[in-house]
Design an enzyme around this catalytic site. Structure first.
Site, PDB file in Angstrom:
ATOM      1  CE  LYS A   1      -2.698   3.305   1.840  1.00  0.00           C
ATOM      2  NZ  LYS A   1      -2.155   4.627   2.292  1.00  0.00           N
TER       3      LYS A   1
ATOM      4  CD  GLU B   1      10.240   2.208  12.698  1.00  0.00           C
ATOM      5  OE1 GLU B   1       9.619   3.018  13.401  1.00  0.00           O
ATOM      6  OE2 GLU B   1      10.924   2.533  11.708  1.00  0.00           O
TER       7      GLU B   1
ATOM      8  CB  CYS C   1      11.287   6.401  13.212  1.00  0.00           C
ATOM      9  SG  CYS C   1      12.347   5.400  12.203  1.00  0.00           S
TER      10      CYS C   1
END
Lengths: 504, 504
Positions: A155, A234, A271
């Site tokens: 996606k 994650e 991140c």
């Protein structure tokens, strides 16, 4: 190139067809040798390399990340495919284990039983916006799922739709050129397709990189299915960094300059951005001068998407309004935002632990000043799961207790280093206790392949009917644990298996 | 012996205290060497062996399983502790991985990064009734969690309360004698404590053996927590067995006799009981005569609990009332139930797949007759996840497609063998796709330890601050993967590490 998907949304019916095609491709390919599968990964890497120039152009336009950074990221993405190909060539991921029949086994006679890992099936992957190559269409989740022997329905992220389509075209072309079955990889787009992907009965696992809120919503759907499936998310992190009093006394300005460089790297859209810096008590000016100098060298550029920019501003303003938090370095929230540094005392965090638990995704970070070791230990105790934590210390520091606490809360713990920059290697672990990640697995490195495998034992089979990795003759030359002892065929060193670089 | 827990229910407050004490014990013990931890497991094994006589007496009284079976099961339980002790002595479970810094790494310079597994923390374990030793208080979940370095709070099964308390006393005594911290293992009882255990914030994983319905309810709670935790549930199975036409022609009566022995073993109260037998079309009489002969030799005894007996009767009657299902061998549902065999045609299962998806826990099984290979493939396609599947065939059978389908649906696949009897070994896998299990892990064998570990990477650390397994000097002598290549210290053969048997 799959122009049909550009600017359109995949319908639920199209999604279902894509998953069915992926399942058919999985069935066709699941028992081929790792050597053949490795060629498919190498072919994808080659297809990306062949398109590098145009891919980077499109990425520059859609993400504002700049060609130098994007060139490095594409190089990393290509390397990742090649490293995973090399890993499965070695057969490490199969965990082939052979127990011969043993009439004298301690609990009573043991039958002949052998175990190996097999791929899960169709994997749904959700790409991230902040690494448009390394954590997107041909990124770590896709590469490790394909390496495991799974099919992938990806996606694409709305943040880079044209790049996603072009990358998907390269992946599909590479797989096709190498002889992989059609349908082994497909790109789908849009929220509706994403939800349908998580809920499709033929999808057996999800790989996800994104926010904790978005990830948790999909994770809950994966858990609520009639057949729950693993959700490998994650989800981001705060990445607390602790500076000891002795390191602070020794090299405060250097630490602050490195901190400024790390939390603004990629405009703080990592991140692994250090979102918290725990330092000994000091005056504002002791922080402002070196941070100001270092941040003055940062060249701001637009954030990845307007939605993300709005979220960034909201999260920083919300944090700045909390009791005990002040602006130390005032940033901006315009088209090319300047970095913000907030400051608070440890006592404020002890009254309001949420200070330590809210990610500000973008160029902002919070400095927390502790007045003694008890206070430091107490705020560390309040940390939730982190992708990374770090200590900046000196050789004489006694930090065993602190290290244990950070280890309990982290996926990766650093010493005198900064968390940004995640190498792709055998030992990498990119994950961490919830809410940093949704499972104990890694999304980066060769160990990421394991997520998409499950063990199956074979009992009592004649040699010629066993899967190749479990035969006594070991025709694929994979490592086998035989009656408790590992036997690894001499394959030569696997160190530095791939040294290709992107020439673009 | 913890008499206080007999006949009482642990309150939520007591449960919380037990978890807090377990967490404190975990913190105290988490960094000790595997060699020390292995001694604790051996001490638990020795404590069980010392109490074997009285434990078996109590087990006979509470479970009706008979002393021969229970003696064998206790032997297996003791062996399991010893094998897991030996496994962690070798260090295999740590997965120690060392990547030295490498300036020439293909994606750009690599920092020094090293990864190993660390224990999760406090584990909640739910014991089963049907294996009062091997899957209960000191069973596989407890043993593998302790081996991993976790603390255990065990929710005892109501089916054998006195045995649970006596076993817990032995475990606690063994751990205490060997110097393990108090609180590392605790028994709690009652439904309220079980729910509180799954929801306690300091509990980091659940091990469960039991029904799919009961397991799913707890699994959903584990997934819905603010911090979701992994739920390692072994939820039972149908264990379909396929007989090929050639094997049927060659040795029908032998197969049926073995089937009868397997599905009635332990009064059918095994999660590996063959609950489905797929055979070629034949007359009722061809089945009835050999099955009747074999079942006549079964000596019925009471089921484990009255609740289980009621559930067994309900599940068999419900199955027998389904369209297309008939009684082939009529059993009974009295205090010592005689085995029941039901029969249906594949066409009935194709109209109503639920025929293939309902476990009858106890001495009953369903024979399904297929008329051709297409029909066989079609009913195999309808199977949900199974702990085991099996094929009874001959050397000339072409069953590759069938094997692939069974592999996709099973945790263990057998050839000319029966699923009951689960050896504890390196290669064992006792699990399978949902609803057989809730995760890809095994609850039996050395690999069961992995469930209760998670990886952590250490980047940039000086040698003396690294955990022992990750140091270049490798002081614990564990296997290390160094720059991609495994280096295993020569420890001698670990084959047949433990040959002790219960003398009781």
């Amino acid at each position: 190139m799959n122009q049909a998907l550009l600017g359109e949304r995949t319908t639920a019916a199209q999604l279902s067809s894509a998953v069915d095609a992926a399942h058919a491709a999985f069935l066709e390919a699941r028992t081929i040798s790792p050597a053949t599968r490795a060629k498919w990964l190498d072919a994808v890497a080659a297809a990306l390399e062949a398109d590098a120039g145009s891919l980077i152009d499109v990425a520059c336009k859609e993400t504002h990340l700049g060609s130098q950074r994007l060139t490095g990221e594409l190089r990393r993405t290509i390397f990742q495919l090649q490293l995973l190909a090399e890993e499965i060539r070695g057969g490490e991921h199969l965990d082939a284990t052979v127990d011969h029949a043993d009439p004298d086994w301690g609990m009573g006679p043991r039958p002949d039983i052998r175990r190996m890992n097999v791929p899960l099936g169709v994997v749904g992957v959700f790409g991230a916006s902040n690494f448009p190559f390394a954590f997107s269409v041909a990124g770590g989740d896709t590469a490790s799922a394909l390496a495991a022997g799974c099919a992938v329905v990806h996606k694409g992220h709305d943040g880079h739709p044209e790049l996603a389509a072009r990358t998907a075209a390269a992946v599909t072309r590479g797989l096709g050129d190498a002889g992989a079955p059609a349908g082994l990889f497909t790109l789908v787009t849009g929220r509706e397709a994403g939800v349908a992907l998580v809920e499709h009965p033929r999808v057996k696992a999800i790989g996800f990189t994104g926010s904790t809120a978005g990830g948790r919503a999909l994770m809950d759907r994966a858990a609520a299915r009639p057949e729950p499936i693993p959700f490998f998310g994650e989800l981001g992190g705060i990445n607390a960094v602790v500076v000891t009093p002795s390191a602070w006394a020794e090299r405060r300005d250097t630490i602050l300059a490195e901190y400024a460089a790390s939390f603004t790297m990629g405009m703080g859209q990592f991140c692994t951005k250090p979102g918290l810096l725990f330092v000994p008590a000091c005056a504002d000016e002791e922080l402002q001068a070196p941070l100001g100098d270092a941040l003055a060298t940062v060249r701001p550029h637009p954030l990845l998407t307007e939605r993300l920019a709005a979220g960034f501003e909201g999260s920083v303003r919300s944090m700045a309004e909390r009791s005990g938090v002040r602006e130390l370095i005032q940033g901006s929230f315009d088209a090319t935002p300047r970095p913000t540094v907030l400051v608070a005392e440890a006592s404020a965090a002890l009254s309001e632990p949420e200070l330590l638990r809210n990610e500000m995704f973008g160029p902002a970070s919070l400095v927390v000043r502790y007045s003694n070791d008890d206070e430091l230990q107490a705020i560390v105790d309040l940390l939730e799961g982190q992708l990374t934590t770090a200590i900046h210390g000196t050789a004489d520091d006694a930090v065993d207790e602190l290290v244990e606490k950070l280890t309990e809360r982290s996926g990766r713990v650093l010493w005198n280093a900064w968390p940004t920059g995640v190498t792709v290697s055998y030992a990498q672990h990119h994950g961490g206790p919830y809410p940093a990640a949704s499972s104990a697995s890694t999304s980066v490195g060769t160990a990421a392949i394991r997520r998409f495998l499950r063990p199956v034992a074979f009992q009592g089979w004649p040699q010629d009917r066993l899967p190749e990795p479990l035969r006594d003759a070991n025709p694929w030359g994979v490592p086998q644990r035989v009656d408790g002892n590992w036997e690894r065929p001499s394959l030569g060193s696997v160190q530095q298996p791939v040294q290709k670089v992107v020439t673009a």
